[in-house]
Design a protein around this motif. Structure first.
Motif, PDB file in Angstrom:
ATOM      1  N   ALA A   1     -12.625  11.501  -7.962  1.00 34.92           N
ATOM      2  CA  ALA A   1     -12.517  10.587  -6.819  1.00 34.92           C
ATOM      3  C   ALA A   1     -13.673  10.797  -5.864  1.00 34.92           C
ATOM      4  CB  ALA A   1     -11.195  10.786  -6.085  1.00 34.92           C
ATOM      5  N   ILE A   2     -14.029   9.727  -5.175  1.00 43.24           N
ATOM      6  CA  ILE A   2     -15.059   9.749  -4.145  1.00 43.24           C
ATOM      7  C   ILE A   2     -14.438   9.225  -2.851  1.00 43.24           C
ATOM      8  CG2 ILE A   2     -17.275   8.776  -3.376  1.00 43.24           C
ATOM      9  CD1 ILE A   2     -17.608  10.697  -5.700  1.00 43.24           C
ATOM     10  N   GLY A   3     -14.742   9.881  -1.730  1.00 40.17           N
ATOM     11  CA  GLY A   3     -14.287   9.401  -0.432  1.00 40.17           C
ATOM     12  C   GLY A   3     -12.993  10.049   0.004  1.00 40.17           C
ATOM     13  N   GLY A   4     -12.322   9.386   0.947  1.00 37.65           N
ATOM     14  CA  GLY A   4     -11.121   9.922   1.560  1.00 37.65           C
ATOM     15  C   GLY A   4     -11.298   9.938   3.065  1.00 37.65           C
ATOM     16  N   LEU A   5     -10.393  10.557   3.778  1.00 38.67           N
ATOM     17  CA  LEU A   5     -10.471  10.608   5.230  1.00 38.67           C
ATOM     18  C   LEU A   5     -11.693  11.404   5.662  1.00 38.67           C
ATOM     19  CD1 LEU A   5      -6.692  11.210   6.053  1.00 38.67           C
ATOM     20  CD2 LEU A   5      -7.953   9.044   5.965  1.00 38.67           C
ATOM     21  N   ALA A   6     -12.545  10.800   6.470  1.00 32.22           N
ATOM     22  CA  ALA A   6     -13.819  11.358   6.955  1.00 32.22           C
ATOM     23  C   ALA A   6     -14.867  11.430   5.851  1.00 32.22           C
ATOM     24  CB  ALA A   6     -13.621  12.728   7.595  1.00 32.22           C
ATOM     25  N   LYS A   7     -14.471  11.768   4.644  1.00 28.15           N
ATOM     26  CA  LYS A   7     -15.412  11.799   3.527  1.00 28.15           C
ATOM     27  C   LYS A   7     -15.915  10.390   3.216  1.00 28.15           C
ATOM     28  CE  LYS A   7     -13.474  15.914   1.312  1.00 28.15           C
ATOM     29  NZ  LYS A   7     -14.638  16.671   0.871  1.00 28.15           N
ATOM     30  N   GLY A   8     -15.017   9.396   3.372  1.00 22.96           N
ATOM     31  CA  GLY A   8     -15.435   8.014   3.174  1.00 22.96           C
ATOM     32  C   GLY A   8     -16.503   7.611   4.176  1.00 22.96           C
ATOM     33  N   HIS A   9     -16.415   8.134   5.402  1.00 20.46           N
ATOM     34  CA  HIS A   9     -17.446   7.877   6.405  1.00 20.46           C
ATOM     35  C   HIS A   9     -18.803   8.366   5.906  1.00 20.46           C
ATOM     36  CE1 HIS A   9     -13.862   7.561   8.977  1.00 20.46           C
ATOM     37  NE2 HIS A   9     -14.616   7.045   9.930  1.00 20.46           N
TER      38      HIS A   9
ATOM     39  N   THR B   1     -18.478   2.183 -10.975  1.00 22.42           N
ATOM     40  CA  THR B   1     -17.706   2.991 -11.929  1.00 22.42           C
ATOM     41  C   THR B   1     -16.290   3.296 -11.442  1.00 22.42           C
ATOM     42  OG1 THR B   1     -18.528   5.075 -10.990  1.00 22.42           O
ATOM     43  CG2 THR B   1     -19.835   4.082 -12.744  1.00 22.42           C
ATOM     44  N   GLY B   2     -15.870   2.729 -10.308  1.00 20.55           N
ATOM     45  CA  GLY B   2     -14.545   2.995  -9.777  1.00 20.55           C
ATOM     46  C   GLY B   2     -13.444   2.348 -10.589  1.00 20.55           C
ATOM     47  N   ILE B   3     -12.294   3.011 -10.645  1.00 20.74           N
ATOM     48  CA  ILE B   3     -11.154   2.463 -11.388  1.00 20.74           C
ATOM     49  C   ILE B   3      -9.926   2.278 -10.488  1.00 20.74           C
ATOM     50  CG2 ILE B   3     -11.912   3.286 -13.635  1.00 20.74           C
ATOM     51  CD1 ILE B   3     -10.138   5.704 -13.356  1.00 20.74           C
ATOM     52  N   GLN B   4     -10.066   2.663  -9.210  1.00 18.09           N
ATOM     53  CA  GLN B   4      -9.045   2.323  -8.208  1.00 18.09           C
ATOM     54  C   GLN B   4      -9.658   2.499  -6.818  1.00 18.09           C
ATOM     55  OE1 GLN B   4      -5.577   4.453  -6.260  1.00 18.09           O
ATOM     56  NE2 GLN B   4      -4.539   3.663  -8.084  1.00 18.09           N
ATOM     57  N   PHE B   5      -9.377   1.528  -5.932  1.00 17.31           N
ATOM     58  CA  PHE B   5      -9.933   1.563  -4.581  1.00 17.31           C
ATOM     59  C   PHE B   5      -8.803   1.407  -3.560  1.00 17.31           C
ATOM     60  CE2 PHE B   5     -13.259   0.271  -7.401  1.00 17.31           C
ATOM     61  CZ  PHE B   5     -14.436   0.816  -6.885  1.00 17.31           C
ATOM     62  N   ARG B   6      -8.804   2.294  -2.549  1.00 17.30           N
ATOM     63  CA  ARG B   6      -7.764   2.243  -1.520  1.00 17.30           C
ATOM     64  C   ARG B   6      -8.343   2.570  -0.158  1.00 17.30           C
ATOM     65  NH1 ARG B   6      -3.728   6.414  -2.099  1.00 17.30           N
ATOM     66  NH2 ARG B   6      -2.442   5.161  -0.736  1.00 17.30           N
ATOM     67  N   THR B   7      -7.703   2.034   0.877  1.00 15.98           N
ATOM     68  CA  THR B   7      -8.017   2.421   2.252  1.00 15.98           C
ATOM     69  C   THR B   7      -6.908   3.330   2.740  1.00 15.98           C
ATOM     70  OG1 THR B   7      -9.197   0.357   2.716  1.00 15.98           O
ATOM     71  CG2 THR B   7      -8.435   1.626   4.608  1.00 15.98           C
ATOM     72  N   LEU B   8      -7.249   4.571   3.035  1.00 13.39           N
ATOM     73  CA  LEU B   8      -6.272   5.521   3.552  1.00 13.39           C
ATOM     74  C   LEU B   8      -6.130   5.330   5.063  1.00 13.39           C
ATOM     75  CD1 LEU B   8      -7.412   8.736   1.614  1.00 13.39           C
ATOM     76  CD2 LEU B   8      -5.914   6.884   0.846  1.00 13.39           C
ATOM     77  N   ASN B   9      -4.969   5.620   5.586  1.00 16.89           N
ATOM     78  CA  ASN B   9      -4.676   5.423   7.017  1.00 16.89           C
ATOM     79  C   ASN B   9      -4.846   3.961   7.436  1.00 16.89           C
ATOM     80  OD1 ASN B   9      -3.903   8.001   7.664  1.00 16.89           O
ATOM     81  ND2 ASN B   9      -5.780   8.547   8.748  1.00 16.89           N
ATOM     82  N   ALA B  10      -4.548   3.048   6.533  1.00 16.79           N
ATOM     83  CA  ALA B  10      -4.749   1.620   6.814  1.00 16.79           C
ATOM     84  C   ALA B  10      -3.939   1.142   8.006  1.00 16.79           C
ATOM     85  CB  ALA B  10      -4.401   0.789   5.578  1.00 16.79           C
ATOM     86  N   SER B  11      -2.817   1.784   8.270  1.00 18.03           N
ATOM     87  CA  SER B  11      -1.959   1.364   9.379  1.00 18.03           C
ATOM     88  C   SER B  11      -2.431   1.917  10.712  1.00 18.03           C
ATOM     89  CB  SER B  11      -0.516   1.814   9.131  1.00 18.03           C
ATOM     90  OG  SER B  11      -0.447   3.228   9.056  1.00 18.03           O
ATOM     91  N   LYS B  12      -3.420   2.800  10.668  1.00 20.16           N
ATOM     92  CA  LYS B  12      -3.933   3.406  11.893  1.00 20.16           C
ATOM     93  C   LYS B  12      -5.222   2.726  12.325  1.00 20.16           C
ATOM     94  CE  LYS B  12      -1.751   7.871  10.986  1.00 20.16           C
ATOM     95  NZ  LYS B  12      -1.933   9.337  10.881  1.00 20.16           N
TER      96      LYS B  12
ATOM     97  N   VAL C   1     -10.190   6.135  12.170  1.00 24.62           N
ATOM     98  CA  VAL C   1      -9.670   7.213  11.326  1.00 24.62           C
ATOM     99  C   VAL C   1      -9.268   6.729   9.928  1.00 24.62           C
ATOM    100  CG1 VAL C   1      -8.933   8.644  13.246  1.00 24.62           C
ATOM    101  CG2 VAL C   1      -7.353   6.950  12.322  1.00 24.62           C
ATOM    102  N   ARG C   2      -9.607   5.509   9.609  1.00 31.45           N
ATOM    103  CA  ARG C   2      -9.361   5.036   8.246  1.00 31.45           C
ATOM    104  C   ARG C   2     -10.408   5.623   7.307  1.00 31.45           C
ATOM    105  NH1 ARG C   2      -8.782  -1.234  10.093  1.00 31.45           N
ATOM    106  NH2 ARG C   2      -6.801  -1.017  11.205  1.00 31.45           N
ATOM    107  N   GLY C   3     -10.049   5.723   6.034  1.00 36.41           N
ATOM    108  CA  GLY C   3     -11.002   6.250   5.064  1.00 36.41           C
ATOM    109  C   GLY C   3     -10.863   5.563   3.725  1.00 36.41           C
ATOM    110  N   THR C   4     -11.989   5.140   3.175  1.00 35.12           N
ATOM    111  CA  THR C   4     -11.982   4.526   1.848  1.00 35.12           C
ATOM    112  C   THR C   4     -12.013   5.621   0.783  1.00 35.12           C
ATOM    113  OG1 THR C   4     -13.220   2.647   2.734  1.00 35.12           O
ATOM    114  CG2 THR C   4     -13.134   2.868   0.340  1.00 35.12           C
ATOM    115  N   ARG C   5     -11.212   5.440  -0.262  1.00 33.97           N
ATOM    116  CA  ARG C   5     -11.182   6.409  -1.364  1.00 33.97           C
ATOM    117  C   ARG C   5     -11.143   5.648  -2.676  1.00 33.97           C
ATOM    118  NH1 ARG C   5      -7.658   9.674  -4.614  1.00 33.97           N
ATOM    119  NH2 ARG C   5      -8.326  11.861  -4.691  1.00 33.97           N
ATOM    120  N   ALA C   6     -11.896   6.124  -3.633  1.00 36.01           N
ATOM    121  CA  ALA C   6     -11.922   5.477  -4.950  1.00 36.01           C
ATOM    122  C   ALA C   6     -11.747   6.512  -6.055  1.00 36.01           C
ATOM    123  CB  ALA C   6     -13.242   4.736  -5.153  1.00 36.01           C
TER     124      ALA C   6
END
Length: 623
Positions: free
Chosen positions: A46-54, A73-84, A88-93
């Motif tokens: 995985a690539i990204g996550g909270l703060a790492k996506g920044h 090359t990603g096989i799943q993409f999500r926005t973490l903390n989407a409700s916030k 402080v949101r973070g993209t993770r793949a």
């Protein structure tokens, strides 16, 4: 052979360092232990996550490769903390680890000004405190005035599985032992850290039907600003969630005595925020269960990565504990988990350019600087490559401030504070996180990427169009007002927006409540011309406008403060609140300004503020 820059290592830091230097026009050589493993992801898929996506977005905005590769090359993409909030949101793949590696390797091998050699660097060539090149295990000598070490866990790497130990940088790959021994002779402050990974299990042996399913977002959020959102429709695979249980915990607890991290076999300090499963059970025994994420490693779905079960327990214990988890009762382990110890250089040995203070022309980036994570490594690699190239070209160094980028926070934290445990980026580390959002990384940094020659004209043309539209809209909202007429109040009521009682800036009207494109255009039909991307930025900027203005004012005050000159006869030991370490450093270096003082390792913003207050008091006393 002669080069301008030599990069040691082909991981995430090494790739960005090599590509940046080569693309800036300097002759670059990457030396890596295995050429086919360039871009390999040693741990999680995985690539990204909270703060790492920044960090990934910032690397992309500067012209780096990680975001583009992830989108391809990603096989799943999500926005973490989407409700916030956006800050402080973070993209993770999730990535296809095989495709990611092949993409990066091909980019490296097809980049102009960049050569690749499959060798192991055993030592450096240093003359009168200045780097001159490297020597490999084959006896080859490569000359260069800049060398960037991005050795990751390979620097004196030692793998632990139960009581079994293996000298390696990654399972099945040679470690860089001679180079580690050589670096110790240079008088650098070198320590030992530890990280680990989990077992990988055969997909066919797992029953995911009884696990919680975790799909990707629709539409998927791409990482790169250079990816066309309108055509970004990757196939996405689900991940799954399951949990440990009392039986799992009993198995692990009954084998604590066989755990290398408890037996004294492992000496290095591990990552606090990504502990092994045995460490979690030991520290949080009161918890009845721990979450486990079951993640595909490739689009072909042959192996699952068991995120949350990093371990160095013996292989028989690993199998027993994995099979105790619901859905994995018949699991077959393809690759066992392990811990790995490795050498790192205390990052207070570095300048903000990531050049070592002791050896001119020697730079380090990635885990060798005490960080953990692909994203932190890529960010450092990019900055080291840029600064090495700029130095060769006789140009000023490129240093990002803490108020400009998470990359600036990352590097400033490392070189001023140092670290005794693997450093991981968090949004809480950034004082100005409302300014440093994922969504505006291009607005903050792409002009730098263009100046450095890392972003092409096609992208910059699209960027300028977007920036002009955004600036135009925000200027209108800031300078124009609306009054609470019956007609306008009716419109606000129609879209369920907060009413106004007095003449109000459009920015404040839009910044209240939950606005979307439809509501905005109902009030301002002329905004229909703006793209969804620009509208999204408008709404975020409006929502946080007051807070953003306050942070920008704080930054201006800090900038003004740093310009203040320090009297030559200033006595730091007379200032209450400064540590002995800071006093000793300031008396030794005698910085002429507060900015110069801020560049000294260990001198904190709080210390600068205390000195500033005493300078002002002294000035008042002389009047």
């Amino acid at each position: 052979m002669n080069y301008d820059v030599i990069v040691i290592g082909g991981g995430h830091a090494g790739i960005e360092a090599s590509l940046a230097a080569a693309r800036m026009g300097v002759k670059t050589l990457m030396i890596t232990i295995l050429a086919e493993q360039i871009g390999a992801s040693s741990c999680n898929p995985a690539i990204g996550g909270l703060a790492k996506g920044h960090l990934v977005r910032e690397v992309d905005a500067l012209g780096g490769e990680m975001g583009l590769c992830t989108d391809k090359t990603g096989i799943q993409f999500r926005t973490l903390n989407a409700s916030k909030g956006p800050a402080v949101r973070g993209t993770r793949a999730q990535i296809d680890m095989d495709q990611y590696r092949m993409y990066m390797r091909n980019v490296v091998l097809h980049t102009n000004n960049l050569d690749v050699k499959q060798e192991i660097v055993d030592g450096l060539i240093i003359e009168e405190g200045e780097i001159k090149g490297v020597v490999t295990q084959l006896g080859n000598t490569y000359q260069a005035s800049k060398v960037i070490i991005t050795a990751g866990t390979f620097l004196n790497g030692l793998i632990h599985i139960g009581d079994k130990q293996q000298t390696a940088g990654r399972q099945g790959e040679f470690a860089s032992v001679a180079l580690a021994e050589y670096l110790r002779t240079l008088g650098l402050d070198i320590g030992r850290l530890k990280t680990g990974t989990c077992a990988r299990i055969d997909v066919k042996s797992v029953n995911t039907s009884i696990m919680e399913i975790q799909p990707g977002d629709t539409p998927p959020p791409p990482f790169s600003f250079r990816t066309d959102k309108s055509t970004f429709h990757p196939k996405q695979l689900p991940c799954y969630v399951t949990y440990t249980n009392e039986k799992t915990h009993e198995i692990i607890e009954s084998n604590f005595y066989r755990a290398p991290m408890f037996s004294g076999q492992i000496e290095g300090v591990g990552p606090r925020y990504c502990p092994s499963i045995e460490d979690k059970i030991s520290r949080f025994r009161d918890r009845p269960r721990h979450q486990i994420f079951v993640e595909p490693q490739t689009m072909d779905e042959t192996e699952y990565y068991i995120n949350g079960m990093s371990t160095s327990l013996p292989i028989d214990v690993q199998l027993e504990m994995v099979q105790s988890v619901e859905g994995m009762e018949n699991a077959k382990i393809v690759r066992y988990g392990y811990a790995i110890e490795y050498d790192y250089i205390q990052p207070t040995e570095l300048k903000h350019t990531l050049e070592t203070k002791k050896i001119k022309g020697l730079y380090t980036a990635g885990q060798i600087n005490g960080t953990t994570g692909y994203e932190e490594a890529a960010a450092q690699g990019l900055m080291a490559g840029i600064n090495a190239a700029l130095c060769i070209q006789g140009k000023e160094p490129f240093i990002l401030r803490r108020d400009e980028a998470y990359i600036g926070v990352l590097i400033d934290d490392l070189v001023t504070k140092g670290t005794n445990e693997p450093y991981r980026m968090f949004t809480s580390r950034a004082e100005y996180r409302l300014l440093l959002r994922e969504d505006n990384a291009d607005m903050r940094l792409s002009h730098y990427g263009k100046e450095l020659g890392l972003l092409d004209d096609d992208y910059m043309q699209k960027f300028e169009t977007k920036k002009e539209a955004l600036d135009e809209a925000l200027l209108f909202l800031s300078e124009n007002y609306v009054t609470p007429t019956k007609e306008f109040l009716a419109k606000l009521s129609q879209i369920d927006a907060v009413k106004i009682n007095e003449k109000t800036r459009w920015m404040d009207v839009i910044g209240r409540g939950a606005f979307n494109r439809e509501k905005l255009i109902t009030l301002l039909p002329e905004f229909e011309k703006y793209s969804d991307e620009v509208i999204e930025q408008i709404l975020i900027e409006a929502k946080y406008s007051r807070y953003i203005e306050k942070q920008q004012q704080q930054i201006l005050q800090m900038d003004d403060m740093l310009k203040i000159k320090i009297p030559k006869d200033f006595v730091y030991s007379s200032v209450a609140g400064l540590s002995n370490e800071i006093i000793e450093k300031l008396h030794k270096i005698m910085p002429p300004t507060l900015f110069s003082a801020s560049q000294i390792s260990g001198v904190t913003p709080a210390a600068l503020e205390i000195i500033h207050v005493h300078i002002k008091l002294r000035q008042k006393g002389k009047k």
